[in-house]
Design an enzyme around this catalytic site. Structure first.
Site, PDB file in Angstrom:
ATOM      1  N   ASP A 280       0.945  -1.250  -0.025  1.00 19.95           N
ATOM      2  CA  ASP A 280       0.021  -0.063   0.025  1.00 19.95           C
ATOM      3  C   ASP A 280       0.970   1.256   0.033  1.00 19.95           C
ATOM      4  O   ASP A 280       1.993   1.106   0.184  1.00 19.95           O
ATOM      5  CB  ASP A 280      -1.054  -0.112   0.971  1.00 19.95           C
ATOM      6  CG  ASP A 280      -0.183   0.183   2.629  1.00 19.95           C
ATOM      7  OD1 ASP A 280       1.030   0.193   2.477  1.00 19.95           O
ATOM      8  OD2 ASP A 280      -0.873   0.169   3.557  1.00 19.95           O
ATOM      9  N   SER A 281       0.268   2.365  -0.082  1.00 24.17           N
ATOM     10  CA  SER A 281       0.975   3.667  -0.341  1.00 24.17           C
ATOM     11  C   SER A 281       1.426   4.370   1.227  1.00 24.17           C
ATOM     12  O   SER A 281       2.556   5.244   0.865  1.00 24.17           O
ATOM     13  CB  SER A 281       0.238   4.500  -1.087  1.00 24.17           C
ATOM     14  OG  SER A 281      -0.858   5.141  -0.522  1.00 24.17           O
ATOM     15  N   GLY A 282       0.731   3.936   1.913  1.00 22.42           N
ATOM     16  CA  GLY A 282       0.983   4.822   3.144  1.00 22.42           C
ATOM     17  C   GLY A 282       0.202   5.755   3.500  1.00 22.42           C
ATOM     18  O   GLY A 282      -0.157   6.131   4.747  1.00 22.42           O
ATOM     19  N   GLY A 283      -0.690   6.009   2.605  1.00 21.94           N
ATOM     20  CA  GLY A 283      -1.609   7.105   2.651  1.00 21.94           C
ATOM     21  C   GLY A 283      -2.772   6.860   3.791  1.00 21.94           C
ATOM     22  O   GLY A 283      -2.872   7.610   4.573  1.00 21.94           O
ATOM     23  N   PHE A 284      -3.210   5.463   3.649  1.00 23.09           N
ATOM     24  CA  PHE A 284      -4.344   4.970   4.665  1.00 23.09           C
ATOM     25  C   PHE A 284      -3.710   5.148   6.069  1.00 23.09           C
ATOM     26  O   PHE A 284      -4.357   5.562   6.999  1.00 23.09           O
ATOM     27  CB  PHE A 284      -4.860   3.693   4.568  1.00 23.09           C
ATOM     28  CG  PHE A 284      -5.908   3.424   5.391  1.00 23.09           C
ATOM     29  CD1 PHE A 284      -7.152   3.836   5.075  1.00 23.09           C
ATOM     30  CD2 PHE A 284      -5.699   2.644   6.077  1.00 23.09           C
ATOM     31  CE1 PHE A 284      -8.283   3.456   5.936  1.00 23.09           C
ATOM     32  CE2 PHE A 284      -6.860   2.099   7.204  1.00 23.09           C
ATOM     33  CZ  PHE A 284      -8.129   2.581   6.936  1.00 23.09           C
TER      34      PHE A 284
ATOM     35  N   ASP B  28      -2.775   8.212  -1.932  1.00 23.66           N
ATOM     36  CA  ASP B  28      -4.088   8.945  -1.929  1.00 23.66           C
ATOM     37  C   ASP B  28      -4.282   9.497  -0.611  1.00 23.66           C
ATOM     38  O   ASP B  28      -3.741   9.262   0.428  1.00 23.66           O
ATOM     39  CB  ASP B  28      -4.999   7.733  -2.421  1.00 23.66           C
ATOM     40  CG  ASP B  28      -5.028   6.675  -1.365  1.00 23.66           C
ATOM     41  OD1 ASP B  28      -3.950   6.313  -0.577  1.00 23.66           O
ATOM     42  OD2 ASP B  28      -6.213   5.989  -1.136  1.00 23.66           O
TER      43      ASP B  28
ATOM     44  N   GLN C 213     -11.390   7.114  -4.913  1.00 19.56           N
ATOM     45  CA  GLN C 213     -11.973   7.649  -3.727  1.00 19.56           C
ATOM     46  C   GLN C 213     -13.337   8.454  -3.861  1.00 19.56           C
ATOM     47  O   GLN C 213     -14.024   8.240  -5.082  1.00 19.56           O
ATOM     48  CB  GLN C 213     -10.981   8.750  -3.226  1.00 19.56           C
ATOM     49  CG  GLN C 213      -9.551   8.033  -2.730  1.00 19.56           C
ATOM     50  CD  GLN C 213      -9.876   7.310  -1.356  1.00 19.56           C
ATOM     51  OE1 GLN C 213     -11.154   7.008  -0.782  1.00 19.56           O
ATOM     52  NE2 GLN C 213      -8.807   6.352  -0.627  1.00 19.56           N
TER      53      GLN C 213
ATOM     54  N   GLY D 231     -10.936   3.689   0.548  1.00 26.57           N
ATOM     55  CA  GLY D 231     -11.822   4.413   1.475  1.00 26.57           C
ATOM     56  C   GLY D 231     -13.375   3.823   1.749  1.00 26.57           C
ATOM     57  O   GLY D 231     -14.288   4.820   2.156  1.00 26.57           O
TER      58      GLY D 231
ATOM     59  N   ASP E 106      -8.071  -7.577   0.505  1.00 24.39           N
ATOM     60  CA  ASP E 106      -7.023  -7.592   1.604  1.00 24.39           C
ATOM     61  C   ASP E 106      -7.616  -7.289   2.975  1.00 24.39           C
ATOM     62  O   ASP E 106      -8.957  -6.406   2.746  1.00 24.39           O
ATOM     63  CB  ASP E 106      -5.949  -6.687   1.599  1.00 24.39           C
ATOM     64  CG  ASP E 106      -6.153  -5.290   1.741  1.00 24.39           C
ATOM     65  OD1 ASP E 106      -7.001  -4.673   0.893  1.00 24.39           O
ATOM     66  OD2 ASP E 106      -5.869  -4.940   2.818  1.00 24.39           O
TER      67      ASP E 106
ATOM     68  N   CYS F 123     -14.591 -27.487   8.013  1.00 26.55           N
ATOM     69  CA  CYS F 123     -13.349 -26.887   7.685  1.00 26.55           C
ATOM     70  C   CYS F 123     -12.261 -27.921   7.635  1.00 26.55           C
ATOM     71  O   CYS F 123     -12.063 -28.752   8.786  1.00 26.55           O
ATOM     72  CB  CYS F 123     -12.868 -25.669   8.597  1.00 26.55           C
ATOM     73  SG  CYS F 123     -11.015 -25.205   8.354  1.00 26.55           S
TER      74      CYS F 123
ATOM     75  N   CYS G 296      -8.920 -27.819   7.538  1.00 28.39           N
ATOM     76  CA  CYS G 296      -7.624 -27.064   7.904  1.00 28.39           C
ATOM     77  C   CYS G 296      -6.949 -28.038   9.016  1.00 28.39           C
ATOM     78  O   CYS G 296      -7.589 -28.913   9.704  1.00 28.39           O
ATOM     79  CB  CYS G 296      -7.518 -25.804   8.162  1.00 28.39           C
ATOM     80  SG  CYS G 296      -8.038 -25.089   9.875  1.00 28.39           S
TER      81      CYS G 296
ATOM     82  N   CYS H 212      -8.280 -27.621  12.416  1.00 34.73           N
ATOM     83  CA  CYS H 212      -9.616 -28.309  12.674  1.00 34.73           C
ATOM     84  C   CYS H 212      -9.629 -29.713  12.732  1.00 34.73           C
ATOM     85  O   CYS H 212     -10.396 -30.423  13.517  1.00 34.73           O
ATOM     86  CB  CYS H 212     -10.583 -27.711  11.620  1.00 34.73           C
ATOM     87  SG  CYS H 212     -11.011 -26.317  11.881  1.00 34.73           S
TER      88      CYS H 212
ATOM     89  N   HIS I  25      -6.334 -20.913  11.136  1.00 32.96           N
ATOM     90  CA  HIS I  25      -7.658 -21.295  10.908  1.00 32.96           C
ATOM     91  C   HIS I  25      -8.534 -20.175  10.143  1.00 32.96           C
ATOM     92  O   HIS I  25      -8.987 -20.567   9.090  1.00 32.96           O
ATOM     93  CB  HIS I  25      -8.468 -21.954  11.951  1.00 32.96           C
ATOM     94  CG  HIS I  25     -10.008 -21.938  11.824  1.00 32.96           C
ATOM     95  ND1 HIS I  25     -10.441 -22.913  10.802  1.00 32.96           N
ATOM     96  CD2 HIS I  25     -10.832 -20.881  11.962  1.00 32.96           C
ATOM     97  CE1 HIS I  25     -11.963 -22.602  10.586  1.00 32.96           C
ATOM     98  NE2 HIS I  25     -12.194 -21.209  11.247  1.00 32.96           N
TER      99      HIS I  25
HETATM  100 ZN   LIG Z   1      -9.910 -24.838  10.364  1.00 36.14          ZN
END
Ligand SMILES: [Zn+2]
Length: 392
Positions: free
Chosen positions: A96-100, A150, A209, A236, A286, A324, A326, A329, A355
């Site tokens: 990311d750009s650091g803006g947020f 941004d 934005q 945003g 993300d 699940c 995984c 689990c 998980h």
């Molecule tokens: Zn799991």
């Protein structure tokens, strides 16, 4: 033919939902994709071997420009040969750009046309971040996908306030593009790679934005497309506005975003948000939720959220999520995970994070499969239907 930093091929589409392959200089990424967040060069609570394992198989993670710039600083990362080498991750990285992050500092920052002045949360020093500085830092990091610098207006920003901010973002996007192109020419990108069919350079994404004002969002989209980027993000959102407002904006903007480019919804969201945004045409996501909530004892499951602190799990021998597959689990009970959490054992965070990431990544696998087989509406209905079962 001019070689590009990315290729994006859509393989199947159902309604607005689409599945495809994003080819980056560090591998193929099937979309829609969830990208775990590696703020300070680590996805908190999990080793890269596990992220790479066939169980999770995360193809791309995020790094935070703001955090890495302040600590350890770009000299350290440059001397290691870039962020991939520094952290030991060969797959794709988006920064990311650091803006947020700077925006999140609130009163601690001062915004001018030039950029943003703020105090470092690490040592209190006065720092200055601008489109040019952000592009320079991201080139030194050598990430495969770079975001423009941004400004983010709060979700409830007035029209006038959001318009000023959106136009500033557009001017900063232009400056980001210019600085970025210059840096690519001068070899500042530490992540450069020789790859067939691609340029081997970094890719740059623009950010739309405009807070919760649809006319501003459309205007921002137009200005961003006019500059021209390798991909387009909606920024945003998930900053305090109502969920219905968020989906109204995605409904309005996503179908108007260039069809041949990847569409990235920044910082969103819960598993149901992801599925709903895919239905509206989004390809990339993300969010800190799976990792952050994992550390605070909250699991995301196919039947909704589960708080491992609750006394009701004290003798419950079932896994976190019975659907699940995984490794957490398969092996551990809710009772054991609760015991670890209540005892302050670090393994509690590690297992819950594992998980949660498995659940997010599996959900996206299911989404992709269902779009390919033409069953996405059924997948969406059943997925959403199950989620309410925990009543949380
Ligand atoms: Zn799991």
């Amino acid at each position: 033919m001019k070689r590009l930093p990315l290729h994006f091929d859509i393989e199947a589409q159902q309604g607005e939902a689409r599945t495809g392959v994003l080819t980056t200089r560090r591998g193929l990424i099937e979309t829609p994709v969830f990208m775990p967040i590696g703020t300070a060069g680590t996805v908190k609570g999990i080793r890269f071997e596990e992220l790479e394992s066939s169980e999770l198989d995360a193809k791309i993670i995020l790094g935070n420009t703001y955090h890495l710039w302040l600590r350890p600083g770009i000299d350290v990362i440059r001397s290691a040969g870039g962020l991939h080498r520094f952290i030991g991750w060969d797959r794709a990285l988006l920064t990311d750009s650091g803006g947020f992050q700077v925006w999140s500092l609130g009163a601690l920052r001062k915004i001018t046309e030039d950029g943003t002045e703020f105090r470092s949360h690490v040592d209190g020093s006065l720092r200055f971040l601008s489109p040019e500085v952000s592009m320079e830092v991201q080139a030194a990091l050598g990430s495969d996908i770079v975001m423009v610098f941004d400004e983010c207006a709060p979700g409830e920003a007035s029209h006038a306030e959001a318009e000023r901010s959106m136009n500033l973002t557009a001017r900063w996007a232009k400056r980001s593009r210019t600085a970025f192109d210059q840096l690519q020419k001068t070899g500042a990108d530490t992540g450069q790679l020789e790859v067939d069919e691609l340029s081997g350079s970094q890719a740059l994404f623009g950010i739309i934005q405009g807070a919760s004002h649809l006319d501003l969002r459309r205007n921002s989209l137009e200005q961003t497309i006019n500059i021209g980027f390798d991909g387009y993000a909606i920024g945003g959102l998930s900053v305090g506005e109502e969920k219905s407002v968020m989906f109204e904006i995605i409904d309005e903007i996503a179908p108007r975003m260039p069809k041949e480019s990847p569409r990235y919804l920044m910082g969103v969201g819960t598993p149901e948000d992801l599925v709903e945004a895919v239905a509206r045409g989004i390809d990339m996501f993300d969010c800190v939720l799976p990792t952050r909530n994992g550390r605070t004892g909250q699991a995301f499951t196919s039947t909704g959220k589960l708080n491992i602190k609750n006394a009701q799990w004290a003798t419950d021998s079932r896994p976190l999520d019975e659907l699940c597959p995984c490794s957490v689990c398969r092996r551990h009970s809710r009772a054991y995970l609760r015991h670890l959490y209540m005892s302050g054992e670090m393994l509690a965070s590690i297992l819950l994070t594992h998980h949660n990431l498995a659940f997010f990544l599996d959900t996206m696998r299911g989404v992709r499969q269902s779009i390919r087989s033409g069953d996405f509406p059924t997948f969406r209905r059943e997925f959403t239907g199950r989620l309410g079962a925990n009543g949380e």
